[in-house]
Design a protein around this motif. Structure first.
Motif: not given
Lengths: 318, 335
Positions: B249-250, B252, B254-257, B259, B333, B335
């Motif tokens: 699977g991809a 994940l 999740t680090d907000p920094e 993002e 990319t 999405l």
């Protein structure tokens, strides 16, 4: 006056490690645990939802138009178009979505009185790592009478049906766990924006007329003109073919919602009228109850004609 | 068909000839037969597939004519290349001869069983040695990516060819051999030494031995579950072999920094592109201007030394190393 001050730690810039882990949809968490985190809980839930939404878009984007079969609901029911991801497309989505297939059983042959007609069934379980969702005893199966078996005989046919049955099992697990059995057309279009993929390359199934109509022929029943629009609810009129002594006419798909306001248009008259007007344009038709024929049109929901055009050949590009 | 009653259009004629051609090609096909050893060309990452190829070879459907035609074209090219090579050998320095075409060889395992069997395309009699030669007319898309023998092992479609030649070298006790690859231009002759590849050859032999053990015991090796892409390439998948499919699977992140950084990067992308283009244009225009004024801007330039290492191609190639996972390409990319 007491001048002692208490130094509060400023809000940490970086979330603690366990909070980061909780943002992953594959980290188990209970409502009580989330509630204990107060305001942070919202952020965690939003992050989880965002991941799932992005992954879904990425999965749709990984598919090709040829992987989809489109179905259209009857006009009376709203005419919505949804996509069904075929087994071939599920292969592209499976790895990205982290879907596993396990406890695969043995292939079971279901014979019939006709030796040329048989079916193969196979069952297995599926699990999506991302959400922890598991489904059990999913059954995949195909028949020797399916289209792909047309030119096959003997061992070749047996093998083709068995392989297709397994592909069907894999596909069903993926469709179920990734939620790709009935995807609204608009969602597919949005996921493909910025790519060369277009929905007019998708195969058309139930709801798009007879087999020959789906292959590009004109409707065997409805005239090849734009249908009139109901002046009461602004929905596109539905063609009703002649039956017994009754002549063909256009009626409203939502007639039950305005039973007191009738809408009937004689089909022959309408077709003649439309053929005189070039180019044909949808217009609000006069009504049996004398409704205003000049009301401006409202935007109609996306129809099969809008999506594919009238003269599309299967596999052709715009 | 009665010619008096049927008038054929040119399109009908073309279709009928195409169909007859397909039948002609298909007639030459020989069905697979079960065998008690591993073909030298049949190294597979999955032991189970190797076992099925030995025991169930007759259960696979016939190849479609289109594919058979491609095989045939490959065989023709291989034969032509060997003819050309024989002629080249007369003028080469030192000269060589192409001999021993389609010589069969057998490789025995530790239990003295015939484990691997194959046919060497030819041998090059050169400089007192009889080097095995394997000729391959693969798809140009595959061959274009091959520069060294090691490259063969990077692609699942060419890997078995590498093991095939190694087994010939090992079986013949020859220290080196050649792989001749057909290309759109001149063919590529890859030198192959056994000694640096002995580990690979040992691995093939051990694998073959393991598979033979299963075949003799009437069992099948375990499913190969490390890479489900292998199953997608396998002709037995679904029909004869139904393994579980695993998936990573991809990943994940999740680090907000991270993002936030991605968001910022995205918002600057258009401006960044424009800056880069302008910067390139301006610097090209101002090359050589050591002191200048333009509107509100002062321009200062200075010349400096530039060192460059210019090496002949062969020397460059000699010192070029390839790291299998040295380059990493990212595509980000929104999405």
């Amino acid at each position: 006056m007491n001048t002692d001050t208490i130094d509060h730690d400023p809000e940490p810039d970086i979330l603690p490690a366990d909070a980061l882990a909780l943002r992953r949809p594959d980290t188990p968490v209970t409502l009580s645990e989330l509630a204990a985190r107060k305001g942070e809980a919202i952020e965690i839930i939003e992050a989880r939802v965002q991941i799932l939404e992005t992954l879904r878009k990425a999965a749709l984007r990984a598919t090709s138009p040829e992987d989809w079969l489109l179905f259209k609901a009857p006009e009376e029911a709203g005419g919505q178009i949804v996509g069904y991801l075929q087994d071939s497309g599920c292969e592209r989505v499976r790895d990205l979505s982290g879907i596993e297939i396990f406890n695969v059983g043995t292939m079971e042959k279901v014979a019939t009185n006709d030796p040329k007609v048989f079916h193969y069934l196979i069952s297995g379980d599926g699990r999506r790592k991302l959400t922890g969702q598991t489904i059990e005893a999913v059954e995949g199966g195909r028949s020797s009478t399916d289209d792909f078996c047309k030119d096959k005989t003997g061992a070749d046919l047996e093998l083709a049906v068995r392989k297709a049955a397994r592909a069907n099992l894999d596909g069903r697990v993926v469709r179920e766990l990734a939620g790709l059995s009935n995807v609204p057309l608009e969602e597919i279009k949005e996921a493909w924006s910025g790519t060369t993929k277009t929905i007019d390359r998708c195969r058309r199934g139930r709801g798009f007329g007879s087999r020959s109509e789906r292959l590009g022929a004109n409707s065997e029943r409805a005239p090849d003109v734009e249908a009139p629009v109901c002046p009461h609810c602004k929905s596109k009129g539905v063609y009703r073919p002649a039956k017994g002594d009754r002549k063909a006419f256009y009626g409203c798909a939502n007639w039950e919602k305005h039973k007191d306001k009738k809408f009937f248009v004689d089909a022959d008259e309408w077709v003649k009228q439309q053929q005189l007007q070039k180019p044909p344009a949808a217009a609000v038709a006069p009504t049996a109850s004398g409704g205003d024929a000049k009301e401006p049109q409202q935007q109609q929901p996306l129809s099969a004609g809008d999506v594919f055009g009238k003269n599309r050949e299967p596999g052709s590009d715009d | 068909m009665d010619p008096a009653t049927v008038t054929l259009t040119p399109a009908d004629i073309a279709t009928r000839i195409g169909s007859a051609w397909g039948q002609y090609i298909s007639r030459g096909q020989r069905p697979g037969t079960p065998h008690s050893y591993v073909y030298a060309s049949s190294w597979r990452v999955c032991d189970r597939r190797m076992a099925l190829e030995m025991t169930h070879a007759d259960k696979l459907p016939p190849w479609p004519p289109e594919l058979l035609a491609k095989f045939r074209r490959g065989d023709d090219r291989e034969r032509d290349l060997l003819v050309d090579l024989s002629r080249v050998g007369r003028d080469s320095d030192p000269p060589f001869k192409v001999t021993g075409q389609q010589e069969r060889f057998e490789l025995r395992d530790h239990k003295s069983r015939t484990a691997i069997v194959g046919k060497v395309d030819a041998r090059l009699d050169i400089d007192g040695a009889r080097a095995p030669l394997e000729v391959k007319a693969w798809s140009p898309q595959l061959v274009d990516r091959i520069e060294t023998f090691a490259d063969l092992f990077e692609n699942p479609w060419t890997r078995s060819g590498g093991y095939q030649l190694l087994s010939y070298l090992y079986g013949a006790g020859e220290p080196y051999g050649f792989m001749l690859l057909d290309r759109s231009g001149l063919p590529l002759l890859l030198p192959v030494e056994l000694e640096p590849n002995l580990d690979r050859m040992e691995e093939f032999l051990v694998k073959a031995e393991r598979v033979l053990d299963h075949v003799q015991a009437g069992t099948l090796p375990d499913f190969y579950t490390e890479d489900s892409a292998e199953c997608r390439r396998c002709p037995w998948y679904g029909g004869t072999c139904n393994p579980p499919l695993e998936s990573v699977g991809a990943q994940l992140l999740t680090d907000p920094e991270l993002e936030a950084a991605l968001e910022r990067r995205e918002s600057l992308a258009a401006a960044g592109r424009e800056y880069n283009e302008l910067d390139k244009d301006i610097k090209a225009k101002l090359r050589g201007v050591e002191s200048g004024i333009a509107g509100k801007f002062q321009i200062l330039g200075r010349w400096g030394k530039q060192s460059r290492l210019e090496l002949p191609e062969n020397l460059k190639k000699q010192y070029t190393i390839t790291i299998p996972k040295g380059r990493f390409t990212l595509e980000i990319t929104r999405l």
